[in-house]
Motif scaffolding. Structure first.
Motif, PDB file in Angstrom:
ATOM      1  N   ALA A 478     -14.252   7.169  -3.204  1.00  0.00           N
ATOM      2  CA  ALA A 478     -15.440   6.471  -2.712  1.00  0.00           C
ATOM      3  C   ALA A 478     -15.373   5.022  -3.161  1.00  0.00           C
ATOM      4  O   ALA A 478     -16.012   4.613  -4.129  1.00  0.00           O
ATOM      5  N   GLY A 479     -14.560   4.253  -2.507  1.00  0.00           N
ATOM      6  CA  GLY A 479     -14.387   2.856  -2.869  1.00  0.00           C
ATOM      7  C   GLY A 479     -13.071   2.352  -2.295  1.00  0.00           C
ATOM      8  O   GLY A 479     -12.597   2.857  -1.271  1.00  0.00           O
ATOM      9  N   ASP A 480     -12.473   1.380  -3.004  1.00  0.00           N
ATOM     10  CA  ASP A 480     -11.211   0.806  -2.547  1.00  0.00           C
ATOM     11  C   ASP A 480     -10.104   1.283  -3.492  1.00  0.00           C
ATOM     12  O   ASP A 480      -9.874   0.689  -4.552  1.00  0.00           O
ATOM     13  N   PRO A 481      -9.401   2.310  -3.182  1.00  0.00           N
ATOM     14  CA  PRO A 481      -8.356   2.803  -4.094  1.00  0.00           C
ATOM     15  C   PRO A 481      -7.097   1.939  -4.003  1.00  0.00           C
ATOM     16  O   PRO A 481      -6.917   1.174  -3.061  1.00  0.00           O
ATOM     17  N   THR A 482      -6.286   2.102  -5.023  1.00  0.00           N
ATOM     18  CA  THR A 482      -5.016   1.367  -5.082  1.00  0.00           C
ATOM     19  C   THR A 482      -3.863   2.365  -5.150  1.00  0.00           C
ATOM     20  O   THR A 482      -3.926   3.355  -5.890  1.00  0.00           O
ATOM     21  N   VAL A 483      -2.822   2.093  -4.344  1.00  0.00           N
ATOM     22  CA  VAL A 483      -1.618   2.926  -4.364  1.00  0.00           C
ATOM     23  C   VAL A 483      -0.478   2.091  -4.942  1.00  0.00           C
ATOM     24  O   VAL A 483      -0.201   0.999  -4.456  1.00  0.00           O
ATOM     25  N   TYR A 484       0.110   2.611  -6.017  1.00  0.00           N
ATOM     26  CA  TYR A 484       1.275   1.950  -6.600  1.00  0.00           C
ATOM     27  C   TYR A 484       2.526   2.702  -6.166  1.00  0.00           C
ATOM     28  O   TYR A 484       2.637   3.915  -6.372  1.00  0.00           O
ATOM     29  N   LEU A 485       3.446   1.996  -5.576  1.00  0.00           N
ATOM     30  CA  LEU A 485       4.733   2.589  -5.185  1.00  0.00           C
ATOM     31  C   LEU A 485       5.725   2.295  -6.307  1.00  0.00           C
ATOM     32  O   LEU A 485       5.978   1.132  -6.650  1.00  0.00           O
ATOM     33  N   GLU A 486       6.252   3.353  -6.887  1.00  0.00           N
ATOM     34  CA  GLU A 486       7.035   3.210  -8.111  1.00  0.00           C
ATOM     35  C   GLU A 486       8.528   3.367  -7.843  1.00  0.00           C
ATOM     36  O   GLU A 486       8.968   3.633  -6.727  1.00  0.00           O
ATOM     37  N   ASN A 487       9.229   3.260  -8.930  1.00  0.00           N
ATOM     38  CA  ASN A 487      10.660   3.603  -8.912  1.00  0.00           C
ATOM     39  C   ASN A 487      10.799   4.996  -8.293  1.00  0.00           C
ATOM     40  O   ASN A 487      10.064   5.911  -8.655  1.00  0.00           O
ATOM     41  N   PRO A 488      11.682   5.228  -7.362  1.00  0.00           N
ATOM     42  CA  PRO A 488      11.599   6.389  -6.477  1.00  0.00           C
ATOM     43  C   PRO A 488      11.608   7.737  -7.193  1.00  0.00           C
ATOM     44  O   PRO A 488      11.004   8.686  -6.720  1.00  0.00           O
ATOM     45  N   GLY A 489      12.270   7.854  -8.318  1.00  0.00           N
ATOM     46  CA  GLY A 489      12.271   9.172  -8.984  1.00  0.00           C
ATOM     47  C   GLY A 489      12.915  10.226  -8.111  1.00  0.00           C
ATOM     48  O   GLY A 489      14.099  10.154  -7.807  1.00  0.00           O
ATOM     49  N   VAL A 490      12.106  11.189  -7.666  1.00  0.00           N
ATOM     50  CA  VAL A 490      12.662  12.288  -6.867  1.00  0.00           C
ATOM     51  C   VAL A 490      12.922  11.862  -5.431  1.00  0.00           C
ATOM     52  O   VAL A 490      13.558  12.598  -4.675  1.00  0.00           O
ATOM     53  N   PHE A 491      12.425  10.701  -5.027  1.00  0.00           N
ATOM     54  CA  PHE A 491      12.575  10.277  -3.636  1.00  0.00           C
ATOM     55  C   PHE A 491      13.985   9.750  -3.407  1.00  0.00           C
ATOM     56  O   PHE A 491      14.597   9.143  -4.279  1.00  0.00           O
ATOM     57  N   ILE A 492      14.482  10.006  -2.219  1.00  0.00           N
ATOM     58  CA  ILE A 492      15.775   9.482  -1.816  1.00  0.00           C
ATOM     59  C   ILE A 492      15.575   8.637  -0.573  1.00  0.00           C
ATOM     60  O   ILE A 492      14.512   8.704   0.080  1.00  0.00           O
ATOM     61  N   ALA A 493      16.567   7.860  -0.257  1.00  0.00           N
ATOM     62  CA  ALA A 493      16.457   6.969   0.896  1.00  0.00           C
ATOM     63  C   ALA A 493      16.125   7.779   2.147  1.00  0.00           C
ATOM     64  O   ALA A 493      16.752   8.804   2.424  1.00  0.00           O
ATOM     65  N   GLY A 494      15.124   7.296   2.882  1.00  0.00           N
ATOM     66  CA  GLY A 494      14.706   7.976   4.101  1.00  0.00           C
ATOM     67  C   GLY A 494      13.463   8.814   3.909  1.00  0.00           C
ATOM     68  O   GLY A 494      12.834   9.218   4.889  1.00  0.00           O
TER      69      GLY A 494
END
Lengths: 552, 108
Positions: A478-494
């Motif tokens: 309920a407001g203006d949230p913030t999303v931080y995109l971090e060092n990918p960790g488990v994420f891989i390209a794509g």
């Protein structure tokens, strides 16, 4: 207690402390009275005391206390009533009349020396010389009488007038200073007496022996040595029945008893010089032997040099032997031979090719040969090592198969002849219904997972494992949230994350300093179901797409 | 004890100045007193702050690592101890760490 603190020059605020324990408070009011306790039992008399009946609470009774302990001098009754003490006293002697015992006073004077001496006893010291005599007869005062008593003659070197050894019946031996005689019942008397010589029981064989001195000179007279034959030696001792006297050597009288071996004699020697060869030869051997013409004979110098042949002639009187040598071993000329009857021709070497007869007759060899594989059978039954190499090669990598089509069928691989003939135009191909077909491309959108997460946080972090790969996140803050995109960790390209804005404001997309966010349209997602996709490009790069705007 | 709320912007150098006022039963001043203070951020990560006692009654608390303080609600208190046995904790202060908003790297 407190202290004030200001942060970055902002207005100071007071911070309280959790204080230490305070002083002890005042004593509380007195409590209410408790219920009455259990009383003592009724009854009892003066002097009784209260005692526990058992372990049950309040279970007591009045009892009369026990008497005091007895005191010496205050014990009443009769001593004999204390039977254990009376028994102990009865085990003692009465001091007034100890039956059977004498007092020391009554013994005064009995053990004095004068009293003992008056009794006529001998002292131990006086007995010492007698004890010594009894041990070894030393200190005897009358040796002559003692020797007589011992029948030892008249001195320490005893002499005997005669000794008689009495046997059973009339058997007796007598030794005197001049004669020794033996009497044996049934055999008579045997006497040795220097003056008369030896007297035998049989009067017919009486003889007189004289000393050597009396014989001196008798055997050396010239008439003895010149006029009489030399002494004849006797026969050798021992021997057994049937043995014969045999000369041991050429020395006079050197003979012994030997067992005679009957039969023909052949073993002999020869000193005739001869050379080893196959020809007629003459030897002089022993006489009186049994050689006859045509008899086999062996003539040996040693184990390496010997001849074999047949007797031609033999003169048993002279020992001359002629032989026909037809086989010999070794070489050289020798003059020391051992000659003996032959009879067996030494086996000569058999050369291959000279063996006669039939192979099958040598049954052991035939059996051994029959156990071997016939070469003709081997050629038709077995494969050679070189011939197997082709099969071994096929077993290793299937190279050189004669029928690859059938081989593929046997391997369950279908009937494809090759696998690498897909078109090379850049597309991905797969086998469809026996031929190549272009494989469908997989897009990023198709990688989105089915995990939908509803998150009402004001701040969320994506990439470090907070959400699974390819998530869909419904943001409901309920407001203006913030999303931080971090060092990918488990994420891989794509990988993608899809944000759906169901908040009451805007979603701000930021990097957390560990990576870079690429956003061509701005970092803010529009409200009311705006959708933004964040795609991880690899190399710490995120890119945003969707309902974005540059400012709010 | 109440828990006061304060805001602090992430990445800004934290400088706090404290003044100690004694009361009966407490040390007369900060002489012989050791001060340790730490902040626990919204991701439950602990960050120790630097403390310096500047006078018998004053001290400073500082940190230039606040970029590591994750935005959200953080909690902060101060621990005083004397001779390693007598420990005094301050009330806990609630700090709302405000995130940096403007991206530090933006590509178009």
């Amino acid at each position: 207690m407190a202290f004030t603190i200001s942060i970055n020059d902002q207005a100071a605020f007071e911070v309280l402390f959790a204080g230490p324990a305070g002083p002890t408070g005042p004593q509380g009011p007195q409590g209410i009275q408790g219920v009455p306790g259990q009383g003592v039992p009724v009854g009892g008399t003066a002097g009784q005391v209260l005692a526990k009946v058992d372990g049950v609470n309040y279970n007591t009774e009045w009892i009369t206390p026990q008497d005091e302990y007895a005191v010496w001098g205050g014990i009443t009754g009769t001593l004999s009533a204390q039977v254990d003490l009376q028994a102990a006293l009865d085990g003692k002697y009465s001091t007034t009349n100890p039956a059977g015992f004498i007092t020391s006073a009554a013994l005064v004077g009995y053990a004095t020396e004068s009293y003992v001496n008056s009794q006529g006893f001998i002292t131990a010291s006086a007995l010492t010389p007698y004890l010594t005599k009894a041990g070894n007869l030393s200190g005897l005062t009358d040796l002559a009488l003692a020797r007589d008593n011992l029948q030892l003659g008249s001195s320490n070197g005893p002499t005997f007038a005669g000794v008689t050894v009495q046997g059973a019946g009339s058997n007796v031996a007598q030794l005197s200073s001049t004669a020794l005689s033996l009497n044996h019942t049934g055999y008579g008397q045997f006497t040795i007496q220097p003056s008369t010589g030896i007297t035998f029981p049989d009067s017919t064989v009486q003889t007189t022996a004289f000393t050597a001195a009396l014989l001196s000179g008798y055997a050396t007279e010239s008439w003895v040595t010149a006029g009489f034959a030399p002494l004849v030696r006797g026969l050798p001792a021992s021997g057994t029945v049937g043995q014969v006297l045999t000369k041991n050597s050429g020395t006079s009288y050197d003979a012994s008893w030997a067992t005679l071996i009957p039969g023909d004699r052949y073993l002999t020697t020869s000193t005739t010089s001869n050379t080893l060869s196959n020809t007629t030869k003459t030897f002089t051997i022993g006489t009186g032997l049994s050689y006859t013409p045509t008899q086999s004979i062996t003539i040996s110098y040693d184990a390496s040099n010997h001849m074999h042949g047949e007797v031609l002639t033999y003169n048993s009187g002279t020992g001359v032997l002629t032989v026909d040598i037809n086989h010999h071993t070794g070489s050289g000329t020798y003059a020391s031979w051992v000659v003996n009857v032959g009879g067996v021709v030494p086996a000569a070497s058999v050369a291959w090719g000279s063996i006669t007869g039939t192979l099958g007759s040598q049954s052991d060899l035939a059996t051994a040969l029959n156990a071997k594989l016939d070469s003709a059978t081997a050629a038709t039954t077995y494969q050679t090592l070189s011939g197997m190499s082709d099969y071994l090669s096929k077993a290793g990598n299937l190279s050189g198969l004669a029928d690859t089509e059938t081989a593929r069928t046997n391997l369950g691989l279908g009937n494809m002849s090759t696998f690498d003939d897909a078109p090379g135009d850049g597309y991905t191909y797969g086998r469809v219904n026996g031929e190549w077909g272009v494989a469908p491309q997989v897009t990023n959108n198709s990688q989105l997972g089915t995990t939908v997460t509803t998150d009402a946080s004001s701040t969320i972090y994506v990439g470090g494992g907070s959400f699974p790969r390819n998530s869909i996140i419904r943001m409901t803050y309920a407001g203006d949230p913030t999303v931080y995109l971090e060092n990918p960790g488990v994420f891989i390209a794509g990988d993608q994350v899809l944000f759906v804005n169901q908040t009451s404001g805007y979603i701000t997309f930021l990097d957390d300093g560990s990576c870079t966010v690429l956003s061509p349209a701005g970092p803010y997602c529009v409200p009311t179901n705006g959708v933004v996709a964040a795609v991880y490009l690899g190399d710490q790069l995120w890119v945003l797409s969707g309902n974005l705007q540059a400012s709010i | 004890m109440s828990c006061t709320n304060h805001q602090f912007k992430q990445g800004v150098t934290f400088n706090g100045a404290g003044t100690y006022a004694t009361e009966p039963g407490w040390p007369a001043n900060l002489t012989g007193v050791t001060i340790v203070t730490a902040l626990r951020d919204s991701r439950n990560k602990l960050h120790y702050l630097d403390v310096a006692i500047t006078s018998p009654t004053t001290f400073t608390v500082s940190s230039n690592q606040t970029q590591e303080w994750h935005p959200g609600t953080a909690y902060w208190d101060i621990q005083f101890f004397q001779n390693t046995t007598e420990i005094f904790y301050s009330a806990t202060v609630r700090l709302e760490i405000i995130p940096n908003v403007t991206p530090n790297k933006v590509s178009t």
